[in-house]
Design an enzyme around this catalytic site. Structure first.
Site, short mmCIF file in Angstrom:
data_model
loop_
_atom_site.label_atom_id
_atom_site.label_comp_id
_atom_site.label_asym_id
_atom_site.label_seq_id
_atom_site.Cartn_x
_atom_site.Cartn_y
_atom_site.Cartn_z
CG ASP A 108 -95.54 -11.45 81.71
OD1 ASP A 108 -95.00 -11.54 82.81
OD2 ASP A 108 -96.73 -10.73 81.69
CE LYS A 159 -99.25 -14.14 83.42
NZ LYS A 159 -98.42 -12.81 83.03
CG ASP A 204 -85.39 -23.24 72.82
OD1 ASP A 204 -84.82 -24.12 73.44
OD2 ASP A 204 -86.21 -23.48 71.68
C1 IPM Z 1 -86.49 -29.44 75.54
C2 IPM Z 1 -87.05 -30.07 74.37
C3 IPM Z 1 -88.10 -31.01 75.08
C4 IPM Z 1 -88.70 -30.34 76.08
C5 IPM Z 1 -88.89 -31.79 74.14
C6 IPM Z 1 -88.26 -32.43 72.75
C7 IPM Z 1 -89.76 -32.66 74.57
O1 IPM Z 1 -87.88 -28.79 74.00
O2 IPM Z 1 -85.39 -30.43 76.17
O3 IPM Z 1 -86.19 -28.46 75.88
O4 IPM Z 1 -89.92 -29.58 75.83
O5 IPM Z 1 -88.55 -30.58 77.02
MG MG Z 2 -87.36 -26.98 74.69
#
Ligand code: IPM
Ligand code: MG
Length: 358
Positions: free
Chosen positions: A224, A192, A252
């Site tokens: 973003d 960013k 994710d």
């Molecule tokens: C990940 C998880 C962890 C992070 C959490 C559980 C602390 O979301 O491994 O991505 O934020 O790194």
């Molecule tokens: Mg995570």
């Protein structure tokens, strides 16, 4: 020489999926020993701490750590230092696991599982290299303080510190460039830099490191925009390198592109081939103990362990091929079941992978 694996199953579905990965590792012709210890909520219940000193010492002295998952709603009211997540954060910090590799691969058999159109995701194969021990996750100072001036004078404010030291950026950049070298030769650094000093610094260092990798094509993208491009045209990416916070979010998102988070492994490595290997998904307490969870992400994490920490790349490929084979044979745990496939339990999926291996 016997290589010791620290087995840290954790909470929720952790124990049952880790059990299947251990079975797979035991079936290979390698000199391995397995020692288990509690972490997360399970360790808090037993010892009053999510990462007891014995569990940490075991992990520190092992060749590799096989980690399940931690967390359960029932610990949400504990003070932060005692919550299950501290186990994984503590292990990252104490073992110096700065390089987090999160592949997002769409297996052809599972193309329908994605919420994106098949033509957008078919053949997807991207690797997110997330820096894991710096950034706002670990930056000091942090906390809650009373403001001494400004428009909110006298009020409390919560604050954290985003920061990166040059060495931290350099070493993760090297990991990412080297990964890109072995893949399609494209690296996108996500930051960013239009707003954050930390990001501008990150970008400058990455550009500097790039001089050592002239055959890798480097690009830069604001976070973003990267979030948008990941759903617009995910196959345009090869390797993405980014900081801890952005990497948490983008990994994710990338995992969900495949629609099968139950399939995605991860590796967290330090500079001496030691690593922690865990599925990308969480502890899923709602389905714990039912023998229905998908063990394949953990089995694929064991394959990454074979490759990166145990010096067994041939066995890594064998395990990955066995997983592909059970999918091709139509076996699915409940998360991926669809008409025309055969639904199996956690342990039956483990049985099937073992059968292919033998
Ligand atoms: C990940 C998880 C962890 C992070 C959490 C559980 C602390 O979301 O491994 O991505 O934020 O790194
Ligand atoms: Mg995570």
């Amino acid at each position: 020489m016997t290589q010791r694996i620290a087995v840290l199953p954790g909470d929720g579905i952790g124990p049952e999926i880790v059990e299947q990965a251990v079975r797979v590792l035991r079936a290979l012709d390698l000199d391995l020993e397995f020692v288990s210890a509690p972490v997360g909520g399970a360790a808090y219940d037993l010892h009053g701490h999510p990462l007891p000193p014995e569990s940490l010492a075991l992990a520190k002295h092992a060749s590799a750590v096989l980690f399940g998952a931690v967390g359960d709603w029932k610990y949400d009211t504990l003070e932060r230092a005692l919550r299950p997540e501290q186990a994984v954060l503590g292990l990252r910090r104490e073992l110096g696991l700065f390089a987090n590799l999160r592949p997002a691969i769409l297996y052809p058999e599972l193309a329908k599982a994605s919420s994106l159109k098949p033509e957008i995701v078919a053949g997807l194969d991207i690797l997110i290299v997330r820096e894991l021990t710096g950034d706002i996750y670990f930056g000091q100072p942090r906390g809650v303080r009373v403001l001494e001036d400004g428009p909110f004078k006298g009020e409390r404010e919560g604050f954290d510190t985003m920061r990166y030291a040059e060495t931290e950026v350099r070493r993760i950049a090297h990991v990412a460039f080297q990964a890109a070298q072995k893949r399609r030769g494209q690296l996108c650094s996500v930051d960013k830099a239009n707003v954050l000093e930390t990001s501008q610094f990150w970008r400058n260092i990455v550009i500097d490191v790039a001089q050592e990798y002239p055959e890798v094509e480097l690009s830069h993208m604001y976070v973003d925009n990267a979030a948008m491009q990941l759903v617009r045209e995910p196959k345009a990416f090869d390797v993405i390198v980014t900081g801890n916070l952005f990497g948490d979010i983008l990994s994710d998102e990338a995992a969900m592109l495949t629609g099968s988070i139950g399939m995605l492994p991860s590796a967290s490595l330090n500079g001496s081939n030691q690593g922690l290997y865990e599925p990308s998904h969480g502890s899923a307490p709602d389905i714990a103990g039912k023998n229905i969870a998908n063990p394949l992400a953990t089995i694929l994490s064991a394959a990454m362990m074979l490759r990166y920490s145990l010096g067994a790349p041939v066995q890594a490929l064998q395990v990955e091929a066995a997983v592909q084979q059970v999918l091709a044979d139509g076996l699915r745990t409940a998360d991926l079941y669809e008409a025309g496939t055969t639904q199996v339990s956690t342990s039956e999926m483990g049985d099937a992978v073992l059968k292919v291996l033998k």
